[in-house]
Write a protein that holds these residues in place. Structure first.
Motif, PDB file in Angstrom:
ATOM      1  N   PHE A 180       0.863  -1.183   0.000  1.00 26.56           N
ATOM      2  CA  PHE A 180       0.000   0.000   0.000  1.00 26.56           C
ATOM      3  C   PHE A 180       0.894   1.226   0.000  1.00 26.56           C
ATOM      4  CE2 PHE A 180      -1.964   3.526   2.205  1.00 26.56           C
ATOM      5  CZ  PHE A 180      -3.244   3.586   1.670  1.00 26.56           C
ATOM      6  N   ARG A 223      -3.619   8.470  -1.499  1.00 27.08           N
ATOM      7  CA  ARG A 223      -3.307   7.086  -1.878  1.00 27.08           C
ATOM      8  C   ARG A 223      -2.730   7.041  -3.287  1.00 27.08           C
ATOM      9  NH1 ARG A 223      -7.701   2.173  -2.641  1.00 27.08           N
ATOM     10  NH2 ARG A 223      -6.191   0.520  -3.177  1.00 27.08           N
ATOM     11  N   PRO A 238      -1.747  -4.807   1.767  1.00 22.21           N
ATOM     12  CA  PRO A 238      -1.842  -3.453   2.329  1.00 22.21           C
ATOM     13  C   PRO A 238      -1.265  -3.305   3.726  1.00 22.21           C
ATOM     14  CG  PRO A 238      -3.987  -4.526   2.352  1.00 22.21           C
ATOM     15  CD  PRO A 238      -3.066  -5.425   1.579  1.00 22.21           C
ATOM     16  N   ARG A 290       3.259  -0.972   4.247  1.00 21.57           N
ATOM     17  CA  ARG A 290       2.908   0.411   3.935  1.00 21.57           C
ATOM     18  C   ARG A 290       4.151   1.241   3.647  1.00 21.57           C
ATOM     19  NH1 ARG A 290      -2.508   0.944   5.252  1.00 21.57           N
ATOM     20  NH2 ARG A 290      -2.446   3.216   5.088  1.00 21.57           N
TER      21      ARG A 290
END
Length: 287
Positions: A145, A153, A249, A252
């Motif tokens: 992620f 994002r 995810p 990170r």
């Protein structure tokens, strides 16, 4: 262009490690390719990498391949990160991103991370990534992620691109991109949950590619026909034929790069050349 193999003519420096031929193979190896790197940005990357590596039980070996000519990176790394197991390869000139990463194919650990010099990772990112890989032996490539430095994002997973998608995402003004938001969201797999593991995205970003090293060796690394851009698209598609790719995810990162269209004519030219190489190899898709 210089040969893609490590040679005696290249300058190699080790800081904070014993000689490589007396070392056990690392659990994790990391390659970072630089060219005239921003010192502050690279220091942030290495600081976050050192913290994340401290959460691992096994050894880590980091190689920075500096395509700058001349390169003063080795003494700077030795001074600022004396306790970090970093080696620097320099002297090969600017051989391109993929070819530079391939210089470490003979020194891979059990897992290998291709990492951009503009990435900062969460302290537990490497531990989470290796735990997932250990728990899922069918996974040969992992992507995380990502957020930009603005907190937005970033979508590292992509479907096979049409020329229209590349033009819109890379070069269109913001207003036009908003008009084609649904199309771009489909291309960059924005429907993918930010919280759940997803399997087999066709393409993942080269800013953070964690490989099971046997897969990367079997693929012979990046295709050296790409100087810059699309080498990660190519490698992803080839990897997907051999193994499973996972978006995880729980791993990170913050990624500062992207947007070739805003970097000037040289980058636009390289983008176009690499796009031509990519489509000739994998097939054209216009719309």
């Amino acid at each position: 262009m210089a040969d893609s193999k490590v040679s005696a003519a290249m300058v190699g420096s080790m800081t904070g490690t014993v000689e490589r031929d007396t070392m056990a193979p690392p659990s994790l190896s990391v390659s970072i390719v630089t060219y005239r790197p921003d010192r502050t940005e690279l220091e942030r990357t290495l600081t976050s990498l050192a913290l994340a590596a401290s959460h691992l039980a096994g050894p880590v070996a980091i190689t920075i391949i500096d395509n700058s000519s001349p390169s003063d990176l080795a003494p700077r790394i030795a001074q600022g990160f004396a306790g970090l197991p970093v080696s620097v390869i320099a002297g090969q000139g600017n051989v391109g991103y993929g070819r530079a990463n391939n210089l470490v194919l003979d020194r891979l650990g059990r897992f290998h991370l291709v990492l951009n010099p503009d990435v900062e990772m969460a302290p537990d990112a490497l531990a989470q990534a290796l735990h997932f890989m250990e728990a899922h032996p069918d996974c040969g490539l992992l992507t995380p992620f990502a957020e930009g430095r603005d907190g937005q994002r970033q979508f590292l997973c992509k479907r096979y691109p049409a020329l229209v998608d590349l033009a819109l995402r890379g070069f269109a003004p913001a207003g036009l991109r908003r008009l084609f938001r649904r199309r771009l969201d489909h291309y960059q797999m924005a429907d993918m949950s930010p919280d759940a593991v997803s399997w087999d995205p066709p393409i993942v970003s080269g800013c953070f590619m964690l490989f099971r090293s046997g897969v990367l060796r079997a693929l012979k690394g990046f295709d050296p026909d790409y100087f810059l851009y699309f080498e990660d698209f190519d490698l992803s598609l080839r990897a997907g034929r051999m193994t499973r790719i996972a978006y995880v995810p729980q791993v990170r990162i913050v990624h500062g790069g992207g947007n070739a269209g805003a970097k000037g004519f040289w980058h636009i030219r390289q983008f176009a050349r690499s796009a031509l190489t990519f489509y000739r190899k994998f097939g054209w898709r216009v719309v």
